[in-house]
Design a protein around this motif. Sequence first.
Motif, PDB file in Angstrom:
ATOM      1  N   CYS B 379       3.428  53.353  18.655  1.00 11.35           N
ATOM      2  CA  CYS B 379       3.835  54.413  19.584  1.00 11.35           C
ATOM      3  C   CYS B 379       3.545  55.753  18.930  1.00 11.35           C
ATOM      4  O   CYS B 379       3.974  56.015  17.815  1.00 11.35           O
ATOM      5  CB  CYS B 379       5.324  54.295  19.871  1.00 11.35           C
ATOM      6  SG  CYS B 379       6.000  55.712  20.727  1.00 11.35           S
ATOM      7  N   CYS B 382       3.806  60.116  22.422  1.00 13.09           N
ATOM      8  CA  CYS B 382       3.122  61.115  23.239  1.00 13.09           C
ATOM      9  C   CYS B 382       3.976  61.560  24.413  1.00 13.09           C
ATOM     10  O   CYS B 382       3.745  62.609  24.986  1.00 13.09           O
ATOM     11  CB  CYS B 382       1.816  60.546  23.756  1.00 13.09           C
ATOM     12  SG  CYS B 382       2.057  59.141  24.847  1.00 13.09           S
ATOM     13  N   CYS B 385       5.189  58.175  28.772  1.00 13.16           N
ATOM     14  CA  CYS B 385       6.111  57.246  29.416  1.00 13.16           C
ATOM     15  C   CYS B 385       7.298  58.004  29.992  1.00 13.16           C
ATOM     16  O   CYS B 385       7.749  57.720  31.097  1.00 13.16           O
ATOM     17  CB  CYS B 385       6.581  56.208  28.406  1.00 13.16           C
ATOM     18  SG  CYS B 385       7.125  56.902  26.842  1.00 13.16           S
TER      19      CYS B 385
HETATM   20  S1  SF4 Z   1       3.621  56.253  26.288  1.00 10.26           S
HETATM   21 FE1  SF4 Z   1       5.612  56.217  25.325  1.00 10.26          FE
HETATM   22  S2  SF4 Z   1       5.684  54.289  24.236  1.00 10.26           S
HETATM   23 FE2  SF4 Z   1       3.537  54.672  24.704  1.00 10.26          FE
HETATM   24  S3  SF4 Z   1       2.765  55.747  22.907  1.00 10.26           S
HETATM   25 FE3  SF4 Z   1       3.407  57.315  24.343  1.00 10.26          FE
HETATM   26  S4  SF4 Z   1       5.507  57.750  23.721  1.00 10.26           S
HETATM   27 FE4  SF4 Z   1       4.971  55.807  22.788  1.00 10.26          FE
END
Ligand code: SF4
Lengths: 350, 593
Positions: B379, B382, B385
């Motif tokens: 993870c 970023c 999500c």
């Molecule tokens: S979308 Fe969420 S779970 Fe996936 S890498 Fe980005 S922060 Fe991490």
Amino acid sequence: MSLMQRSSPHVMGRNTTSRIMLWVIVAALPGLLALSYFYGWGYLINTVICVVSAVLAEAAILMLRKRPVLKTLKDASAVLTGVLLGVTLPPFAPWWIMVIASGFAMVFVKHLYGGLGQNLFNPAMAAFALVLISFPLPMTTSWSTPEAISGEPLPSFSQQLSHNLEWQAYDGITMATPLDHYKTKIKRLTADELAQTPEYVAGPFYGILWVNLAFLLGGLLLLFLKIISWHGPVGLFTGLLVLALPFSADADSAMPVLMHLFAGATVFGAFFIVTDPASSATSNRGKFIFGFGVGILTYCIRTWGNFPDAIAFAVLLMNISAPFIDHYTRPRTYGKPKPVSGYKLPEESP
Amino acid sequence: MSRVDRIWPLPGGIHPPEHKSESNGRPIARLPAPHHVVLPLHQNSGLPAEPMVAIGEQVQRGQLIAKGHHPVSALVHATISGRVTAIEDRPFAHPSGLSVPSIVIESLSDQEAALSPEAVSMAPMRDWATETKERLVSRIQEAGITGLGGAGFPSHIKYLGQRQIHTLIVNGVECEPYITADDRLMREHATDIVTGTQIALKILSASTAFIAIEDNKPEAISAIKAALVAVTDTRIKVKVVPTKYPSGGEKQLVYLLTGREVPSGDIPASLGIVMQNTGTLYAIKEAVVSGTPMTERVVTITGEGTPNPGNYWVTIGTPIQDALAATQVAVTGNRPRVIMGGPMMGYDVDITAPVSKVTNCLLVPSATEFPTAPDPDPCIRCGLCEQACPANLLPQKLFWNAVHHEWEQARLNSLSDCIECGACSWVCPSNIPLVQHYRFAKAEIKREAIETIKADQSRLRFEQRQARLERDAAEKDAKRKARAAEAAKAQAAKAQDTPSTLDASAKDAILASVARAKAKKAASTGPVTQEALENTVVLAQQAVDKTRVKLATAVSDGLPSVEALTGALQKLEKRLADAQSALQSHTETGDAP
Ligand code: SF4
Ligand code: SF4
């Protein structure tokens, strides 16, 4: 794990980690080019040295940690750290400073904390702070000056390269950064007098303004691509302005507001450093507070501290606070009357 | 804009490729009647029903063949006319992949069929507007109607709740990619759905109904609007919502349409809202106006593995493989892979399992359609999500909590409010199967909670035992003192007695001490064990009663905890029975020394 593969969702979007990293690198290029245009080849050479040493350092630590090397390098996060260091370090600094900074960023700041996404500190900023404290002389005197200000042409590529590859720090035409310069000069001169000095006749903060605008362009691209959210950058500008507007109104005694915004690493920090998700706060509210704190601290360190620019230290201080911020800035979840805050579960109502 | 017309935009959400056009172009076709049907006695999340027919018995379509004692256990109706050939465990279309007791009905030969009536008939209630609420609700129950989406609750439960309902939401959003069953149903049966809505409004005494449809279904929208113009019912309004996954989630849709949030852990009824699927309302109309029990539903059969993607009326209980074969899908062994539901929330099913009332889609992907996700990267935090989460959670934090088994933290981060929509997984650039991690974490938290309860119970038992031992000790002490006093008296008396009487009195003393020992023994084993057993029975009884009450409330409010409570109740009842029989046998043996 077979169970894991067969449960929903069965489809994935097309985003990949390396795509995100590559876009951030692309977004940093206008800034890098502007830096090179106004301040010479040093930035480009530095960037190359930093990228190469960051990648090598990451490969080495991955081997030591017995992790897949190629797969990890492919995510381009080491390259990104190299680029961020390249645009941060002084263009006339000797090569070994780049190597030390990149190696430190990769090995100590990133991988000793568990690797990508798990670092507490921003690798580029921590490395910058390390070399700044360890090697203050080359780090404060190796900045370059645009030709329009110094009247001297920037060194050619080969000249620059030979400077960078020497052991000794180059100390010919270097000068302090614009922020430093203003800060020391304004103690003796008024703003009008300062405007007459060679550093200012070419225009107010000539060069660095364009560099900042180029970084702004890259930042807007990242915002547009939804790779970063606006909360961190806006937080930083807000924090900085909250102090700069009232306290820097008098240009004869303090650095003017516009200089705070566009004559240092502010824009770069806002869009490329504060937005580093691993070392920033998590929720949108948290990111804003994180940026806000960086803004406030930046102003304080610039005004009362002794360092050429303050973004790095402000960011590091806020990095330490990020986990704490996270506990108090959880978003209000759907269906909950208020956000769950703090370290303990609220008493459950029967 | 007035509150009635307003749409409250959903936070987060995603726009995965829709893949609706493959299946929504053709009218709903009817699959040929299946040769046999499998009807699980556990068709919905309620309690299992008990069969009312025997093997070999002939049944008619629409006949009630199983029922439970509890209101939440839906009635099971025969969906074809035929003969019961087996009552046994059969695979069931459920994420767990479990087998459950089921009734198998085989269709009759043609001659037999000619002799027997087509279907059980219920009297049509054409004048439903004059019927009582109670009669309408029992008709819904008798027709075997359950929610056609989600957990598949018996629908009449929603109409029995105690809370005042003012708004009915008709969910025609259908935000999952690939699925078009509601879309086609709305296009082809708009008037029926509107009638169903009116019936539901009457039962609920609600004042408003919103029919929510995503703006990617213009034909369905205009069909429903036209049907509304025809009936001029001002209580019913069409609300067009922007296409976005997961707008059709119950909680999400409530917010989109009303700007209000269903409180965490509660159901829409707490806001005076009831939500029904379009298919359910269609079934209600059929049951009430035409007297037809619910024996079939519209199923989207789609995916690159189907030669004839489209929507089909499928008899409930048809084995999935038979339904697929009827649409020319090549079926061999347990191939092809079939996902029940859509790609975002559907699950792989055993193709020998039957189509159930909640089967809205059978998705048959080609080998390349849903490639196995590459190994996840770490993870990078970023935050994509987080921006995609419709419940305003922090998926990356929950992921961290799940991986590091930080259950307390997971609860602080409101794990239980995650609706498992998968939006976070979909956007994750590191391909992390986030939802799987959440399911795991939820299961672990539940397990630990159960263990805590167990530990609490055994602590309670321990404390009770401790208290009893102390009491016993105190009693013994008192007795000992009394004995000592007696002995002292005897001593004093002995000093004055003659030797001859001394012998007798010594004898007496010995006898007395033997008797005392006997009594003591009896006191320390007999009655105490008896008491302990009685205690256990009482405790078990209390637990059972409590759980029964909880289950009843959960059922009447349609809470999702019904399943868990049902399981718990069964266990508790067993424990009670064990305790009672233990007590019984003890009393019997104890009485005959
Ligand atoms: S979308 Fe969420 S779970 Fe996936 S890498 Fe980005 S922060 Fe991490
Ligand atoms: S699965 Fe849960 S955490 Fe992920 S987006 Fe949906 S509600 Fe949010």
